[in-house]
Design a protein around this motif. Structure first.
Motif, PDB file in Angstrom:
ATOM      1  N   ILE A 188       0.809  -1.037  -0.094  1.00  0.00           N
ATOM      2  CA  ILE A 188      -0.027  -0.107   0.132  1.00  0.00           C
ATOM      3  C   ILE A 188       0.751   1.167   0.091  1.00  0.00           C
ATOM      4  CG2 ILE A 188      -1.651   1.084   1.510  1.00  0.00           C
ATOM      5  CD1 ILE A 188      -3.047  -0.954  -0.013  1.00  0.00           C
ATOM      6  N   LYS A 189       1.929   1.127   0.772  1.00  0.00           N
ATOM      7  CA  LYS A 189       2.667   2.473   1.130  1.00  0.00           C
ATOM      8  C   LYS A 189       3.665   2.727  -0.078  1.00  0.00           C
ATOM      9  CE  LYS A 189       2.799   2.297   5.837  1.00  0.00           C
ATOM     10  NZ  LYS A 189       3.811   2.175   7.336  1.00  0.00           N
ATOM     11  N   ARG A 190       3.956   1.716  -1.012  1.00  0.00           N
ATOM     12  CA  ARG A 190       4.686   1.758  -2.313  1.00  0.00           C
ATOM     13  C   ARG A 190       3.699   2.148  -3.710  1.00  0.00           C
ATOM     14  NH1 ARG A 190       8.458  -3.672  -1.996  1.00  0.00           N
ATOM     15  NH2 ARG A 190       9.484  -3.170  -0.002  1.00  0.00           N
ATOM     16  N   SER A 191       2.573   2.316  -3.218  1.00  0.00           N
ATOM     17  CA  SER A 191       1.690   2.719  -4.547  1.00  0.00           C
ATOM     18  C   SER A 191       1.631   4.139  -4.620  1.00  0.00           C
ATOM     19  CB  SER A 191       0.271   2.468  -4.260  1.00  0.00           C
ATOM     20  OG  SER A 191      -0.627   2.839  -2.913  1.00  0.00           O
TER      21      SER A 191
ATOM     22  N   PRO B 239      -8.891   3.003   9.148  1.00  0.00           N
ATOM     23  CA  PRO B 239     -10.126   2.144   9.054  1.00  0.00           C
ATOM     24  C   PRO B 239     -10.353   1.409   7.770  1.00  0.00           C
ATOM     25  CG  PRO B 239     -10.630   4.368  10.007  1.00  0.00           C
ATOM     26  CD  PRO B 239      -9.378   4.593   9.443  1.00  0.00           C
ATOM     27  N   ILE B 240     -10.097   2.031   6.485  1.00  0.00           N
ATOM     28  CA  ILE B 240     -10.380   1.353   5.383  1.00  0.00           C
ATOM     29  C   ILE B 240      -9.396   0.279   5.232  1.00  0.00           C
ATOM     30  CG2 ILE B 240     -10.048   1.903   2.827  1.00  0.00           C
ATOM     31  CD1 ILE B 240     -11.240   4.484   3.123  1.00  0.00           C
ATOM     32  N   LEU B 241      -7.987   0.390   5.500  1.00  0.00           N
ATOM     33  CA  LEU B 241      -7.271  -0.692   5.440  1.00  0.00           C
ATOM     34  C   LEU B 241      -7.412  -1.862   6.294  1.00  0.00           C
ATOM     35  CD1 LEU B 241      -3.772   1.649   5.114  1.00  0.00           C
ATOM     36  CD2 LEU B 241      -5.007   0.606   3.293  1.00  0.00           C
ATOM     37  N   ALA B 242      -7.902  -1.327   7.538  1.00  0.00           N
ATOM     38  CA  ALA B 242      -8.120  -2.583   8.443  1.00  0.00           C
ATOM     39  C   ALA B 242      -9.381  -3.417   7.690  1.00  0.00           C
ATOM     40  CB  ALA B 242      -8.966  -1.776   9.658  1.00  0.00           C
TER      41      ALA B 242
END
Length: 262
Positions: free
Chosen positions: A12-15, A39-42
């Motif tokens: 996610i962080k590399r996107s 919350p979305i990532l959870a």
């Protein structure tokens, strides 16, 4: 040597969407991170790890309730900002004032009005979602933030051992979860508009009050008021940044599992 596959959080962080959203939300990143991104990532991690429907239901409801409170805050803040700017328009214009001052106030008014309208619209959408657990309802909510696609691996020729475990393998199917960054931007847009409205209002106020310092008419009584304003502005801003950092630093310590994305 086999390359190590990045974890869910690392991917996610590399996107590019994560990098772009981090830049856009820089003035209010903590607010965006706690109320929208984490919350979305959870929720996405719950889907990816095939957690129970009850856990997924609780997390989606938690995110929905939190966003509704955020929309209410945006409506109140946007209304106050619009009223403050309209009141500033009645002030006597300073001779020699830079054109950026009125431009910033006009921008603040526009941003505030659209923040109120957009937050009201999105709050209506969230309020129409039925708080009923079920795969159909969850699928609709997931479509608001992510794209879920089942993974169909290539299966080898069945053997006797595979036949005994066939029923067990069908009980759990891996899925690929892709975040919809355009939807992340959509759901955080109201707080973005009101945050930039605050910046525009403060910029216009600073330009107006500090006009005696740059109008070329020399140092006078109004210049002292400008200096006093700048000291108050810096002290208040530093206090706000410091307290906001520590307030969000220890938020939700009892729900760390909800926000784990690594």
């Amino acid at each position: 040597m086999v390359a190590r596959r990045p974890t869910f959080g690392q991917a996610i962080k590399r996107s590019s969407g994560y990098v772009l959203s981090s830049l856009i939300t820089l003035p209010y990143y903590r607010f965006y991170r706690q109320n929208t991104l984490l919350p979305i990532l959870a929720i996405m991690r719950s889907v990816r790890e095939r957690e129970s429907d009850d856990v997924l239901f609780q997390r989606t409801r938690y995110w929905r309730e939190r966003k509704l409170r955020e929309f209410q805050f945006v409506q109140v803040a946007g209304t106050l900002l619009a009223a403050a700017v309209i009141g500033c328009f009645s002030w006597v214009p300073n001779d020699g004032q830079h054109w950026l001052g009125p431009a910033a106030w006009y921008s603040c008014l526009v941003l505030s009005l659209f923040a109120i309208l957009l937050s009201s619209s999105e709050a209506f959408i969230f309020s129409t979602i039925k708080d009923v657990p079920g795969k159909t309802s969850q699928a609709r909510e997931l479509a608001m933030i992510a794209r879920v696609e089942p993974i169909t691996p290539q299966q080898p020729q069945p053997t006797a051992t595979d036949g005994r475990e066939k029923g067990k393998g069908r009980q759990r199917q891996d899925v690929q979860v892709k975040i919809k960054w355009i939807m992340v931007f959509t759901w955080q847009a109201p707080i973005m508009l009101v945050a930039y409205a605050v910046i525009c209002f403060l910029a216009g106020l600073t330009i107006y009050v500090c006009t005696p310092l740059y109008d070329g008419l020399g140092f006078r009584g109004e210049s002292k008021a400008s200096i006093f304003y700048l000291v108050s502005f810096v002290a208040s801003g530093a206090t706000f940044v410091w307290c906001s950092f520590w307030a969000y630093r220890f938020i939700d310590l009892d729900e760390q599992d909800l926000y784990t994305v690594g």
